[in-house]
Every structure is written in structure tokens, then in C-alpha cells.
Design an enzyme around this catalytic site. Structure first.
Site, short mmCIF file in Angstrom:
data_model
loop_
_atom_site.label_atom_id
_atom_site.label_comp_id
_atom_site.label_asym_id
_atom_site.label_seq_id
_atom_site.Cartn_x
_atom_site.Cartn_y
_atom_site.Cartn_z
N GLU A 47 12.10 24.69 59.78
CA GLU A 47 11.27 24.16 60.86
C GLU A 47 10.39 23.07 60.26
O GLU A 47 9.68 23.31 59.28
CB GLU A 47 10.41 25.29 61.43
CG GLU A 47 9.55 24.91 62.61
CD GLU A 47 8.71 26.09 63.08
OE1 GLU A 47 7.69 25.82 63.73
OE2 GLU A 47 9.06 27.24 62.78
N ASP A 58 -2.71 25.43 65.04
CA ASP A 58 -2.48 25.42 63.60
C ASP A 58 -3.75 25.77 62.84
O ASP A 58 -4.84 25.31 63.18
CB ASP A 58 -2.00 24.03 63.16
CG ASP A 58 -0.65 23.67 63.74
OD1 ASP A 58 0.14 24.60 63.98
OD2 ASP A 58 -0.39 22.48 63.95
#
EC number: 4.2.1.20
Length: 267
Positions: A47, A58
Site C-alpha cells: 500500500e 494519519d
């Protein structure tokens, strides 16, 4: 329509170990050597983050890596060029494992929806994970992605209700991605014992309401955690810990060596 490498992998009876990597981190030129190292060390899917200045899900390690990537010149066009080179074996061995791009809506809109899907497919991308794309608003995007041979992955969290889990399972092309904790990636704010007390029932609930495979990510740092998650799901995603393992590299070859060394500890 482009050949998709994810669908055949989903038919194999194996647990998946998925690597999340931010391109050109920690140094410019690291991407292709690191991809080669991850593939050679047993990553089943890679990924790749599409760096964005305003990510919503994140943690600090990935945010910092994204800023490094941006400083090193990474944008959607340059990232797709790196994928093309990886598929062609330019600057590394030919990368044959599935590649999923993970990023946010705004940069894709700015690039141009169909232009992005076409260019991603032609570059050799297999799938997309767009955290801020709500499943209920994704019908047109899904249809267009399918026409370009791209798999779309949606997120499930510990607070996702059963009806929505079923919806996400139905919409995800090949597999869905379960967040192991309801927090930003890699922050580890919950005690591990507290997480473990809830995660088994959570993943059991996901299993009861899905037909396709699902993998687990966020906060997985070592072989013990990989094994625990793979006992409850169809695979594990390791990202923050990988980025931390290579953070001190001064050269692309050193980053690749560190990535390989770390990844081999997970198997």
C-alpha cells in the site's frame, strides 16, 4: 480493462501481510529499492501513501513521512511514474505484487477523476483506498474504478454498525480494511490489554456481517501482533512500524536494507 492482481490473491487460502509505505521516505530515491526489499521479504500487497498536507486519519509518524515525501517531490503524477517503473523493473526487480494507493479525495479531484483512474490503471495500480470517500456517496466512483480494472477498499471501524458493515462489505471490490482501534494510525493511545479486550468481539462482529475478506491495520508493530490479528482476520497491515524502522536511513540502499530486515521479523 487492466489486469487486477488483487482478485486472484483473494482466492488463495492464506493470511495476508500488507505493507504500508510512504514513497521517497526517508530519502529521495528510496521508493524502488524499498519496494523490491518488501516484495523479496514477503509482503503480499504493498500500500503506497499519496502524501497530502491535511490528512484526517494519519498519526504523527505517517504525517511526518508525508511531509518528507512532499519535500522530496512526491505528487500524484510522480508517484504513478514510480509505479510504472516498479512494474517495468526500472531501478529495481520487477514488482509483481498488488499495489494499492491510499490517499484523500481533494488531490484526486484536482488531478481529474477519470484521468486519475486511467493513469493509475495504466501505471499498474491495482486498488484504491480513499478514507474520506463515504461509501454511500461512492456509487459513481466505484463504477468508474471498475471500468478501469481498479479494486476499491473501504474502511470499517470499531464503531461501525452491523448494517453499515454489510454495506461496506458489499461495496468493497475484493476486501475491506478494519481499523483495529478507533483512533489515528500509530498513536497507540489505548493500552494493549484494553484493546485486546474489545478487538476480538469487534472482529467477530465484522466476520458475522461480511462475506468478503477483511484485513486489520493501525498499531500493528511486531510478529506477535501480526499473528494475533491474523488469527481474527484475513490479514494484517503494518505501516507506522515500518516507517519507524527505516527512519534513520541515510541512503536508498540503507532504507531498503532496513525495510527488509524489519519485514523479515514479522513472518
Amino acid at each position: 480493462m487492466a489486469h487486477n492482481r488483487i482478485t486472484p490473491l483473494m482466492n488463495e487460502q492464506k493470511k495476508l501481510l500488507i505493507a504500508y509505505y510512504m514513497p521517497e521516505y526517508p530519502v529521495a530515491g528510496a521508493t524502488l529499492p524499498v519496494l523490491e526489499a518488501l516484495q523479496n521479504s514477503g509482503a503480499d500487497i504493498i500500500e503506497l501513501g499519496m502524501p497530502y498536507s491535511d490528512p484526517i486519519g494519519d498519526g504523527p509518524v505517517i504525517q511526518d513521512a508525508a511531509q518528507v515525501a512532499i519535500r522530496n517531490g512526491v505528487h500524484i503524477g510522480s508517484l504513478l511514474d514510480l509505479v510504472r517503473k516498479a512494474r517495468a523493473g526500472e531501478g529495481c526487480v520487477k514488482i509483481t505484487v498488488p499495489i494499492v494507493l491510499m490517499g484523500y479525495c481533494n488531490p484526486l479531484i484536482a488531478y481529474g477523476g477519470d484521468c486519475f483512474l486511467n493513469d493509475a490503471s495504466e501505471a499498474g495500480v491495482d486498488g484504491l483506498l480513499i478514507p474520506d470517500l463515504p461509501p454511500e456517496e461512492a456509487e459513481d466512483f466505484l463504477s468508474r474504478a471498475k471500468s478501469f480494472g481498479l479494486s476499491v477498499v473501504f474502511l470499517i471501524s470499531p464503531v461501525t454498525q452491523p448494517e453499515r458493515i454489510r454495506q461496506i462489505d458489499a461495496l468493497s471490490t475484493d476486501f475491506s480494511y478494519c481499523l483495529a482501534v478507533n483512533a489515528t494510525t500509530g498513536t497507540g493511545k489505548l493500552d494493549e490489554a484494553e484493546r485486546d479486550a474489545d478487538i476480538e468481539s469487534y472482529l467477530q462482529r465484522v466476520s458475522e456481517h461480511t462475506r468478503k475478506k477483511f484485513v486489520v491495520g493501525f498499531g500493528i508493530r511486531n510478529r506477535a501482533r501480526v499473528e494475533k490479528m491474523c488469527a481474527l482476520a484475513d490479514g494484517a497491515v503494518v505501516g507506522t512500524a515500518l516507517l519507524q524502522a527505516i527512519a534513520g536511513a541515510a541512503t536508498p540502499s540503507q532504507a531498503a536494507s532496513m525495510a527488509a530486515g524489519f519485514w523479515k521479523t514479522l513472518r
